[in-house]
Design a protein around this motif. Sequence first.
Motif, short mmCIF file in Angstrom:
data_model
loop_
_atom_site.label_atom_id
_atom_site.label_comp_id
_atom_site.label_asym_id
_atom_site.label_seq_id
_atom_site.Cartn_x
_atom_site.Cartn_y
_atom_site.Cartn_z
N ILE A 262 0.35 -1.17 0.49
CA ILE A 262 0.25 0.50 0.06
C ILE A 262 0.71 0.88 -0.10
CG2 ILE A 262 -1.72 1.43 1.32
CD1 ILE A 262 -2.95 -1.12 2.87
N LEU A 263 0.51 2.24 -0.55
CA LEU A 263 1.26 3.48 -1.09
C LEU A 263 0.70 4.22 -0.07
CD1 LEU A 263 2.09 2.93 -5.23
CD2 LEU A 263 2.79 2.28 -2.65
N GLU A 264 1.44 4.44 0.17
CA GLU A 264 1.15 6.81 1.29
C GLU A 264 1.81 7.83 0.53
OE1 GLU A 264 -1.42 5.86 3.51
OE2 GLU A 264 -1.22 4.12 3.44
N SER A 265 1.03 8.84 0.95
CA SER A 265 1.63 10.54 0.25
C SER A 265 2.48 10.17 1.07
CB SER A 265 0.47 11.06 0.29
OG SER A 265 -0.31 10.78 -0.94
N THR A 266 3.73 10.06 0.28
CA THR A 266 5.51 10.92 0.91
C THR A 266 6.13 11.79 -0.07
OG1 THR A 266 6.23 9.11 -0.31
CG2 THR A 266 5.15 8.93 2.38
N GLU A 267 7.33 11.90 0.14
CA GLU A 267 7.97 12.45 -1.08
C GLU A 267 7.99 12.26 -2.03
OE1 GLU A 267 11.71 14.20 0.51
OE2 GLU A 267 10.97 15.53 2.10
N LYS A 268 8.72 10.45 -1.89
CA LYS A 268 7.93 9.92 -3.22
C LYS A 268 6.44 9.26 -3.86
CE LYS A 268 10.16 6.02 -5.24
NZ LYS A 268 11.17 6.21 -6.80
N TYR A 269 5.97 9.05 -2.67
CA TYR A 269 4.83 9.17 -3.28
C TYR A 269 3.28 10.40 -3.75
CZ TYR A 269 6.12 4.59 -4.22
OH TYR A 269 6.99 3.37 -4.29
N SER A 270 2.76 11.62 -4.69
CA SER A 270 2.32 12.07 -4.31
C SER A 270 1.02 11.67 -5.06
CB SER A 270 2.57 13.61 -5.25
OG SER A 270 1.73 14.89 -4.71
N ILE A 271 0.23 11.81 -4.14
CA ILE A 271 -1.14 11.26 -4.60
C ILE A 271 -2.45 12.12 -4.05
CG2 ILE A 271 -3.02 9.25 -3.38
CD1 ILE A 271 -0.98 8.20 -2.23
N LYS A 272 -3.43 12.64 -5.21
CA LYS A 272 -4.03 13.15 -5.71
C LYS A 272 -5.50 12.08 -5.23
CE LYS A 272 -2.17 16.76 -4.23
NZ LYS A 272 -1.82 18.45 -5.27
N ILE A 273 -6.59 12.29 -4.75
CA ILE A 273 -8.05 12.12 -5.18
C ILE A 273 -9.47 12.58 -4.44
CG2 ILE A 273 -9.57 10.20 -3.84
CD1 ILE A 273 -6.84 9.26 -2.78
N TYR A 274 -10.16 13.14 -6.03
CA TYR A 274 -11.57 13.86 -5.58
C TYR A 274 -12.24 13.19 -6.24
CZ TYR A 274 -9.60 15.95 -9.98
OH TYR A 274 -10.04 16.13 -11.18
N LYS A 282 -21.65 11.70 -9.81
CA LYS A 282 -21.29 11.66 -7.56
C LYS A 282 -20.96 10.59 -7.48
CE LYS A 282 -25.52 10.97 -6.26
NZ LYS A 282 -27.29 11.49 -5.36
N ASP A 283 -20.98 9.01 -8.46
CA ASP A 283 -20.55 7.92 -7.61
C ASP A 283 -19.48 7.49 -8.53
OD1 ASP A 283 -21.26 7.46 -10.06
OD2 ASP A 283 -22.60 5.96 -10.05
N THR A 284 -18.73 8.29 -8.81
CA THR A 284 -17.61 8.27 -9.56
C THR A 284 -16.40 8.82 -8.68
OG1 THR A 284 -17.69 8.10 -11.96
CG2 THR A 284 -16.04 8.54 -11.53
N ILE A 285 -15.27 8.47 -8.63
CA ILE A 285 -14.07 8.90 -7.63
C ILE A 285 -12.08 8.86 -8.51
CG2 ILE A 285 -13.70 6.36 -7.19
CD1 ILE A 285 -12.98 8.36 -4.47
N LEU A 286 -11.95 9.56 -8.70
CA LEU A 286 -10.73 10.31 -9.56
C LEU A 286 -9.36 9.91 -8.44
CD1 LEU A 286 -12.23 12.29 -11.92
CD2 LEU A 286 -11.97 10.44 -12.47
N SER A 287 -8.11 9.99 -9.36
CA SER A 287 -7.13 9.75 -8.51
C SER A 287 -5.95 10.19 -9.69
CB SER A 287 -7.07 8.80 -7.44
OG SER A 287 -5.64 8.80 -7.01
N ALA A 288 -4.55 10.16 -8.95
CA ALA A 288 -3.49 10.32 -9.42
C ALA A 288 -2.44 10.05 -8.76
CB ALA A 288 -3.24 11.74 -10.24
N LEU A 289 -1.64 9.13 -9.25
CA LEU A 289 -0.05 8.82 -8.38
C LEU A 289 0.47 10.04 -8.95
CD1 LEU A 289 1.15 7.64 -6.26
CD2 LEU A 289 1.01 5.41 -7.52
N LYS A 290 1.86 10.54 -8.21
CA LYS A 290 3.21 11.04 -8.63
C LYS A 290 3.80 10.88 -8.21
CE LYS A 290 5.14 15.09 -10.87
NZ LYS A 290 5.02 16.68 -10.18
N ILE A 291 5.18 9.51 -8.76
CA ILE A 291 6.18 8.62 -8.14
C ILE A 291 7.53 9.60 -8.64
CG2 ILE A 291 7.55 6.43 -8.58
CD1 ILE A 291 5.01 5.32 -10.01
#
Length: 531
Positions: A262-274, A282-291
């Motif tokens: 499981i990846l958490e938001s750190t300096e290595k991983y930047s996670i955005k969820i909205y 309203k039943d959809t969720i988006l996310s981006a993982l920046k490595i």
Amino acid sequence: MRQQCCKDLGVPEDCYKHLCNPTVLPDILNRHIVFEKRLNCGRYIVPITKCLTQGRDVGTCCLKEDHQDMYKDCYGICNGTVDNYGDYLREDFLMCFVSNVPTIFSCLLEGYKYAPTPPRNLELVSKTNHSAEFRWDEPAEFADLVDHYRIHLTERTGQYETGKYFITKEKNYMLEGLISSFAYTVHVVAHAGEYKNNSNWYKSGVSNLVLFNVGPQLPVSKNELLMPNRTTTVTLFCQLKLISYAERSLEWVKTIGEETIILESTEKYSIKIYQPEHRLLKDTILSALKINDFDENDFGSYRCYIKNTRIEYYETNVTLYDHSEQAPAPNPPETLLECCSKNVEKEHCRTICTKGLESKKTMIRPEKIVPPFHSCKEELHQLLKCTHDGLDAVPCCVHHELPYSCLGLCNEQFPMEKRDVRWFCKEHYKTIYKCKLEAMNNTPEGLGDVRPLHIWGWTFRFFWDKVEGAKVYHVYTRRKEGKWKVRVTLDNTVDVTSQDEAVIIAVNEFGQSLPYRLFYDINGWEPVDHW
């Protein structure tokens, strides 16, 4: 008791004294005041709803007793389905609450007396490839009022879901006819006897949710991202459909064989969820993982799941790939004009992507570039689609949390409407351009100038300045719109014989440059933007 519940969940006194005691009806003035900016009690609508329902569902009572039939946007308070802090911001929520709080509070009070609380400890006992057996415990309160249980089964394909229910008087049930290519969720509701000829009048809220597959986990989408060794930053995209009664968030994992990290938001991983702002989504969720600081250990498979679930996922496999070592495509890429003009059929829309009729150097005519939108909507969409030219800026756009309505400007897979583009997305143009440039950032620049030198007969030698970062060049030639011939060269010079069209592209490990095109006529070789 309910006021104490609200207090324990962090609801301020000015809010819980008006909203958490159904025995005292707030007057008209206070019904408005509690949602005004000064108190902003709507921020606490989720814990308030949880404390008011106390595990009951009195939604049927609210609907049947309602005399303001036009307002129903606040009825999640009746059945505990207000699970999003943004729900109270909806246009009709306040109007619904002000008009219907007498009905809502009276139904809640009835529910405390005559409705059981949810069944407890629902669990999956066993399963096969086609069946699953469940059992549960009776409600903690008013178990003696239970007439029957309803087992609610939801079948999910990743994009769509279908619900059905089964009735039993026992505290166990066998579901049969299940399919291995679906994901499933199950919850149970306890129903009291009929009231006013309706068995839904007095019932519990939902039990705990059980999620399962009878086959492997369901891939909603599988994607591959080809990246070279010199990659320093990678951004991945995820879009999932929320699961009713599960958490309204998601989590990223990296899979290594059978293991997942499981990846958490750190300096290595930047996670955005909205969640998208659009009400229909309203039943959809988006996310981006920046490595960040990407290295050889970061290649591999990444999945996103609805948080604390493992029944379906969106996956991207980041694969080592060097574009400069691959065989060139049989045909050169189209120019913007060529791509666009192929799908413009209406005569009055042709100014969107005009080809020069008299001169092959003629570019788009800026004074007539945008004809009336209402009649050329599809053509404008085609132009924007062509400008993407294989670039996917969506991961970057989502990482900047762009509104869903504007993602069509980042990649053609998303819808795009005139109203959104002209007004709603205007303030995001800078971010969109930044993301598109970022997608192109590591590919080589296009050739600055090609200098043809006549050698003899129909043979010419093309010279050009070396492009910084380019590892090879793909050179396409043909005669009179015939079949393309392609060669790969390490040098910045090439001989061309008996040809009158040429395209030269610089390539590095990240991809290719924009094409440089030349055409031969009575004036010799000249650069052009189309054939």
